[in-house]
Design a protein around this motif. Sequence first.
Motif, short mmCIF file in Angstrom:
data_model
loop_
_atom_site.label_atom_id
_atom_site.label_comp_id
_atom_site.label_asym_id
_atom_site.label_seq_id
_atom_site.Cartn_x
_atom_site.Cartn_y
_atom_site.Cartn_z
N THR A 83 0.93 -1.32 -0.02
CA THR A 83 0.05 -0.06 0.09
C THR A 83 0.81 1.24 -0.20
O THR A 83 0.56 2.21 -0.37
N ALA A 84 2.08 1.00 0.81
CA ALA A 84 2.95 2.31 0.69
C ALA A 84 3.52 2.64 -0.84
O ALA A 84 3.62 3.87 -1.10
N ILE A 85 3.80 1.87 -1.29
CA ILE A 85 4.45 1.79 -2.59
C ILE A 85 3.18 2.67 -3.65
O ILE A 85 3.43 3.40 -4.28
N ARG A 86 2.10 2.02 -3.57
CA ARG A 86 1.11 2.57 -4.17
C ARG A 86 0.59 4.02 -3.80
O ARG A 86 0.51 4.91 -4.75
N ARG A 87 0.60 4.04 -2.58
CA ARG A 87 0.35 5.51 -2.16
C ARG A 87 1.29 6.65 -2.28
O ARG A 87 1.09 7.62 -2.57
N TYR A 88 2.36 6.26 -1.85
CA TYR A 88 3.60 7.26 -1.69
C TYR A 88 4.71 7.12 -2.70
O TYR A 88 5.38 7.97 -2.86
N GLY A 89 4.56 6.09 -3.61
CA GLY A 89 5.60 5.75 -4.86
C GLY A 89 6.84 5.17 -4.31
O GLY A 89 7.57 5.28 -5.19
N ALA A 90 6.82 4.75 -3.28
CA ALA A 90 8.11 4.39 -2.80
C ALA A 90 7.77 3.27 -1.25
O ALA A 90 6.85 3.53 -0.73
N PRO A 91 9.05 2.39 -1.18
CA PRO A 91 8.46 1.46 0.06
C PRO A 91 8.82 2.07 1.49
O PRO A 91 9.47 3.23 1.20
N TYR A 92 8.15 1.62 2.38
CA TYR A 92 8.62 2.17 3.82
C TYR A 92 9.38 1.15 4.27
O TYR A 92 8.88 -0.20 4.05
N TYR A 93 10.54 1.32 4.93
CA TYR A 93 11.54 0.32 5.18
C TYR A 93 11.93 0.54 6.88
O TYR A 93 11.99 1.50 7.12
N HIS A 94 12.46 -0.78 7.26
CA HIS A 94 13.11 -0.48 8.53
C HIS A 94 14.46 -1.09 8.24
O HIS A 94 14.56 -2.45 7.59
N ILE A 95 15.48 -0.43 8.72
CA ILE A 95 16.75 -1.05 8.50
C ILE A 95 17.61 -0.82 9.64
O ILE A 95 17.67 0.11 10.45
N HIS A 96 18.59 -1.71 9.64
CA HIS A 96 19.78 -1.64 10.90
C HIS A 96 20.69 -0.33 10.27
O HIS A 96 21.03 -0.24 9.33
N ARG A 97 21.08 0.54 11.21
CA ARG A 97 21.70 1.73 10.94
C ARG A 97 23.10 1.11 10.32
O ARG A 97 23.58 1.65 9.42
N ALA A 98 23.81 0.14 10.99
CA ALA A 98 24.94 -0.29 10.56
C ALA A 98 25.00 -0.88 9.17
O ALA A 98 25.89 -0.64 8.06
N ASP A 99 23.85 -1.33 8.76
CA ASP A 99 23.81 -1.78 7.19
C ASP A 99 23.45 -0.88 6.41
O ASP A 99 24.19 -0.90 5.20
N LEU A 100 22.75 0.31 6.64
CA LEU A 100 22.54 1.45 5.89
C LEU A 100 24.09 2.04 5.58
O LEU A 100 24.54 2.59 4.41
N ILE A 101 24.78 2.14 6.50
CA ILE A 101 26.24 2.76 6.25
C ILE A 101 27.00 1.92 5.60
O ILE A 101 27.64 2.30 4.83
N GLU A 102 26.81 0.52 5.81
CA GLU A 102 27.80 -0.34 4.95
C GLU A 102 27.31 -0.17 3.42
O GLU A 102 28.24 -0.45 2.46
N MET A 103 26.05 -0.21 3.33
CA MET A 103 25.56 0.01 1.77
C MET A 103 26.03 1.31 1.08
O MET A 103 26.59 1.25 -0.12
N LEU A 104 26.17 2.33 1.84
CA LEU A 104 26.45 3.79 1.51
C LEU A 104 28.03 3.64 1.13
O LEU A 104 28.31 4.07 -0.07
N LEU A 105 28.78 2.93 1.92
CA LEU A 105 30.15 2.99 1.75
C LEU A 105 30.51 1.91 0.61
O LEU A 105 31.45 2.12 -0.24
N SER A 106 29.78 0.86 0.51
CA SER A 106 30.15 0.14 -0.54
C SER A 106 29.75 0.69 -2.02
O SER A 106 30.20 0.39 -3.00
N ALA A 107 28.57 1.44 -1.87
CA ALA A 107 27.95 2.26 -3.09
C ALA A 107 29.13 3.16 -3.47
O ALA A 107 29.52 3.44 -4.88
N LEU A 108 30.05 3.64 -2.64
CA LEU A 108 31.10 4.69 -2.92
C LEU A 108 32.20 4.21 -3.18
O LEU A 108 33.19 4.91 -3.92
N GLU A 109 32.66 2.77 -3.44
CA GLU A 109 33.51 2.26 -3.54
C GLU A 109 33.83 2.21 -5.24
O GLU A 109 34.59 2.16 -5.88
#
Length: 396
Positions: A92-118
């Motif tokens: 419903t969030a994707i339909r209503r707001y156009g993108a997903p609502y997520y919960h994420i561990h902060r360390a996982d988000l930092i790791e994802m950003l660092l690996s994208a920066l590589e």
Amino acid sequence: MTLNVIINGGGIGGLTAALACSKKGFSVSAHEQADGFFEVGAGLQISPNASRVLGDLGLVDELAKRSFTPKALEMRIGSTGRLIFSIPMGDTAIRRYGAPYYHIHRADLIEMLLSALEGYDQISLKTGSRAIGYRQAPDSITLIRENGDELATGDVLVGADGIKSVVRQQILGDTPAQFTRNVAWRAVARATPELRQLIPPVATVWTGDKRHAVTYYLRGGELINFVGVVEEDSWTDEGWSQPGDLQELASHFSAYSSPVRTLIDSLDQCFKWALHTRPPFARWSAGRATLLGDAAHPMLPFQAQGAAQAIEDATVLARMLDGREDVSVESRLKTYQANRLPRASKIQSASHANMSVFHKGTGLNAALTYGPMAIAARAMPDFVASRQDWIYSFVA
Ligand SMILES: Cc1cc2nc3c(=O)[nH]c(=O)nc-3n(C[C@H](O)[C@H](O)[C@H](O)COP(=O)(O)OP(=O)(O)OC[C@H]3O[C@@H](n4cnc5c(N)ncnc54)[C@H](O)[C@@H]3O)c2cc1C
């Protein structure tokens, strides 16, 4: 136009800005005072306005893989577990707001950003690099360390250095914080089979008397994030974070229903963080220096929007910096500020307003607040959901 962007602070805001600027082809020099890119071991709700930005930065698949998608956002009476309202999320969030609502561990988000920066050559990420301020020249800006030596010189400096920002101190001078008399207790639990039976797969605010709790799942349901906010009189330093006493935490929530009590009983450790507030600032920029994230708009966590706003700032800043050659850096930063400050300030105020809503207890006060909410949610569910549209549907 190729710019040399200096970013002070390697939290979620600074690293998202580094990625957004790298994608624009700017060279980036990011400085983090800690010896690594660490985050507190806790979860984050990433609402659609922020997941849209992260998706556009190339993190769609990683986000989906490493997050948890809640079925709804709910509010319940903490002592009985009775539902006040439930706003559907998931698909419903994707339909209503156009993108997903997520919960994420902060360390996982930092790791994802660092690996994208590589994936980018023109980026330098320095840890153990603590700045104390900056020097401006007509055509450059220099980030400086304690002994006055240069850390980096570039075209623009972004202060993404959090609630105690040194860049903000230089732009705005003293901006004293006020203790809200609210202390946040944070912990992450393993999602045991017993807890899975008790804690619904949604983000839940459990209201209470001068306290509330928030629970939600992380890492595809492997972990459960807990935040307990308790009103306390004793003054503590801003951002003061220290191990908390589990027995004390349990006593704060002893009148709660079994999901919250059982979750607290399962914890190995918890941390306390004193919540402070500042009114919105009148400006974020001076010359070639600007602010982003908590440095620009420190806010209470009662809308779960602090990191989301930092993520919005990052993409808008990169877009505004990528301006016409004949427009000065100073003007581009003014446009960034004009674009971001009103929205971030409005969300700061909305977060503050929520502070008392969750703490009405169970008496008349609670009935007068939660009763109409529950009736409205049953009679006009779409209206209740639509009250978040201005935050979640926003395209930064
Ligand atoms: C209990 C709680 C729950 C929350 N839940 C949510 C949520 O669900 N969703 C959400 O969107 N937000 C949430 N927030 C808010 C969110 O945590 C912050 O808004 C967000 O982390 C801010 O990111 P930032 O990068 O701006 O600042 P920070 O994360 O503070 O990063 C700043 C970085 O700068 C570094 N730094 C500081 N000074 C210097 C210096 N002088 N030189 C070099 N480096 C320096 C710091 O070490 C740090 O790494 C919550 C906050 C709390 C307290």
